[in-house]
Design an enzyme around this catalytic site. Structure first.
Site, short mmCIF file in Angstrom:
data_model
loop_
_atom_site.label_atom_id
_atom_site.label_comp_id
_atom_site.label_asym_id
_atom_site.label_seq_id
_atom_site.Cartn_x
_atom_site.Cartn_y
_atom_site.Cartn_z
N HIS A 57 4.35 -3.30 -6.71
CA HIS A 57 4.66 -3.14 -5.17
C HIS A 57 5.48 -1.79 -4.36
O HIS A 57 5.05 -1.40 -3.49
CB HIS A 57 5.84 -3.84 -4.60
CG HIS A 57 4.91 -5.08 -3.31
ND1 HIS A 57 5.50 -6.31 -3.07
CD2 HIS A 57 5.33 -3.44 -2.38
CE1 HIS A 57 5.23 -5.97 -1.53
NE2 HIS A 57 5.36 -4.81 -1.06
N TYR B 227 5.34 -11.31 0.05
CA TYR B 227 4.96 -11.72 1.72
C TYR B 227 5.33 -13.39 1.19
O TYR B 227 5.57 -14.07 2.46
CB TYR B 227 3.86 -11.79 1.49
CG TYR B 227 2.60 -9.51 1.42
CD1 TYR B 227 4.33 -9.30 1.48
CD2 TYR B 227 2.07 -9.98 1.96
CE1 TYR B 227 3.29 -7.90 1.37
CE2 TYR B 227 1.32 -8.98 1.05
CZ TYR B 227 2.76 -7.46 1.17
OH TYR B 227 1.76 -5.96 1.27
N1 LIG Z 1 2.18 -2.28 -0.33
C1 LIG Z 1 2.68 -2.45 0.68
O1 LIG Z 1 4.40 -1.95 0.78
C2 LIG Z 1 2.58 -2.39 1.89
C3 LIG Z 1 3.61 -2.61 3.02
C4 LIG Z 1 2.84 -3.11 4.71
C5 LIG Z 1 1.85 -4.11 4.30
N2 LIG Z 1 0.54 -3.32 3.30
C6 LIG Z 1 -0.50 -4.57 3.39
O2 LIG Z 1 -1.46 -3.62 4.31
C7 LIG Z 1 -1.64 -4.67 5.35
C8 LIG Z 1 -1.57 -3.74 6.62
O3 LIG Z 1 -0.12 -3.80 7.11
P1 LIG Z 1 0.04 -4.66 8.40
O4 LIG Z 1 -0.93 -5.78 8.86
O5 LIG Z 1 1.37 -4.65 8.34
O6 LIG Z 1 -0.19 -3.64 10.04
P2 LIG Z 1 -1.88 -3.00 10.60
O7 LIG Z 1 -3.12 -4.19 10.28
O8 LIG Z 1 -1.87 -1.43 10.41
O9 LIG Z 1 -1.04 -3.51 11.66
C9 LIG Z 1 -1.24 -5.68 12.03
C10 LIG Z 1 -1.46 -5.35 13.52
O10 LIG Z 1 -2.78 -5.53 14.10
C11 LIG Z 1 -2.96 -6.37 14.92
N3 LIG Z 1 -4.53 -6.05 14.80
C12 LIG Z 1 -5.22 -6.26 13.09
N4 LIG Z 1 -6.76 -6.63 14.16
C13 LIG Z 1 -6.27 -5.83 15.12
C14 LIG Z 1 -7.95 -5.88 16.44
N5 LIG Z 1 -8.83 -5.52 15.69
N6 LIG Z 1 -7.28 -5.91 17.50
C15 LIG Z 1 -5.89 -5.49 18.19
N7 LIG Z 1 -5.26 -5.67 17.14
C16 LIG Z 1 -5.32 -6.18 15.70
C17 LIG Z 1 -2.65 -7.29 13.97
O11 LIG Z 1 -2.48 -8.57 15.44
P3 LIG Z 1 -3.55 -10.03 15.36
O12 LIG Z 1 -3.20 -10.55 13.98
O13 LIG Z 1 -2.66 -10.78 16.60
O14 LIG Z 1 -4.82 -9.54 14.81
C18 LIG Z 1 -1.10 -7.03 13.31
O15 LIG Z 1 0.19 -7.42 14.65
C19 LIG Z 1 -0.54 -5.43 5.42
O16 LIG Z 1 -0.87 -7.53 5.92
C20 LIG Z 1 -0.13 -5.99 3.81
O17 LIG Z 1 -1.10 -6.82 3.01
C21 LIG Z 1 1.54 -3.17 2.40
#
Ligand SMILES: NC(=O)c1ccc[n+]([C@@H]2O[C@H](COP(=O)([O-])OP(=O)(O)OC[C@H]3O[C@@H](n4cnc5c(N)ncnc54)[C@H](OP(=O)(O)O)[C@@H]3O)[C@@H](O)[C@H]2O)c1
Length: 321
Positions: free
Chosen positions: A159, A99
């Protein structure tokens, strides 16, 4: 060597992991017959503790069940989001070498510690060895520690599956022995065959599997498969990920249940993750969203509501890595 023939024995081992100091490393004792009082105590801790907001991992460490994801955040955003998350009470931070925001994450943690918001021991930091580091995993772990400005990470994941998984896993085990990593995990491993392969060379059990998991795509079968090993599933994309969140938030049943509990769709979805036994790490750069995502411990979904949300599943993933 661990292989599936030892599943039963492992189940027994895992249920008797003993806490010997609060939030610290617990000791493992193998005993097959009469449960000791300590064993009974360990069994009480099975599953998520909603009072403390934690789960006891098979490594003996406690992991918070709700935290902050940092994918797509810049270093500046990560610093601010991590600081805000810790300020509002969250204690789990998920990042990755890939990241490119570990420095920001480290600064956010340092700022919160400096202001007396939390201690290092109270924060649970996850990072991941990225595929381009698979042939230099030990150095990759060192690089993460340097950028995070930490002496150890609480959980380090591979990962995604690659061509050097076994070597990476061994490097993680060495890092555990050296005190640089506390628990080991894997990410993007979806099939029993993939799990069996890891178990065939692991000498330390993986504690966590972090996979794509949301209301449209569940990991239930995998969760059942790894239960005997005490391995916990963690959801990435808990809301479907950036660009897809409105599909989750505007889902009819989710909105209906949100109204009943006077909560937001995001809070209903996160509560569904937790009550399903999935740790959730919603990503956000918005302090109000981060607070909202942590404010999910004052209500409970009924079994009927859980069943209704479970029925939304379409076995549909957003990503294929
Ligand atoms: N291991 C892997 O391969 C892998 C892959 C992908 C992700 N990840 C991890 O998983 C985490 C979560 O996934 P993600 O961040 O990609 O997707 P997510 O958590 O499903 O969605 C993030 C989105 O949700 C919005 N959001 C968050 N809280 C909210 C709320 N209370 N109300 C409205 N919108 C909200 C955020 O916007 P705002 O910023 O405006 O709040 C952002 O656009 C990542 O950050 C990462 O740490 C791991």
């Amino acid at each position: 060597m661990l292989n599936k023939n030892y599943k039963k024995l492992l189940g027994i081992i895992i249920t008797i992991v003993i806490p010997f100091c609060n939030g610290c490393k617990k000791e493992e004792v193998i005993q097959e017959t009469t449960p000791t009082p300590i064993q009974e105590e360990a069994q009480v801790q099975e599953g998520f503790d909603f009072e403390k907001g934690t789960v006891l991992l098979n490594s003996g460490y406690e992991m918070p069940i709700i935290g902050l994801g940092t994918w797509t955040l810049s270093n500046e955003e990560a610093e601010n989001s991590v600081y805000e998350a810790l300020k509002c009470g969250m204690r789990l931070i998920d990042t990755a070498r890939y990241y490119r925001c570990e420095e920001g994450v480290g600064k956010g943690i340092a700022r919160a510690i400096k202001e007396g918001i939390c201690t290092r021991e109270e924060v649970f930091v996850t990072s991941k060895v990225m595929p381009s580091d698979y042939t230099r995993a030990a150095q990759g772990i060192e690089d993460s520690l340097r950028d995070l400005n930490l002496d150890y990470v609480d959980l380090m994941l591979i990962h995604q599956p690659g061509s050097h998984d076994e070597e990476v896993y061994k490097a993680l085990e060495d890092a555990v022995k050296e005190g640089k990593v506390r628990s080991i995990g894997i990410s993007n491993y979806y099939t029993p065959a993939q799990i069996d392969e890891v178990l065939s060379y692991a000498t330390i059990l993986p504690a966590v599997i972090q996979n794509e998991n949301h209301i449209f795509f569940h990991n239930d079968e995998l969760q059942e498969y790894v239960k005997p090993y005490g391995i916990i599933l963690e959801s990435w994309y808990p809301f479907g990920g950036r660009g897809h969140t409105s599909e989750s938030f505007n889902q009819e049943k989710i909105m209906e249940i949100a109204k009943v509990h006077n909560k937001t769709s995001a809070q209903i979805i996160l509560r569904w993750h937790l009550q399903s036994g999935y740790i959730a790490i919603p990503g956000s750069s918005n302090p109000l969203h981060i607070q909202e995502n942590y404010d999910i411990f004052d209500f409970e979904l009924s079994q009927e509501e859980m069943d209704q949300i479970n029925a939304i599943n379409e076995n549909r993933r957003y990503e294929n890595w």
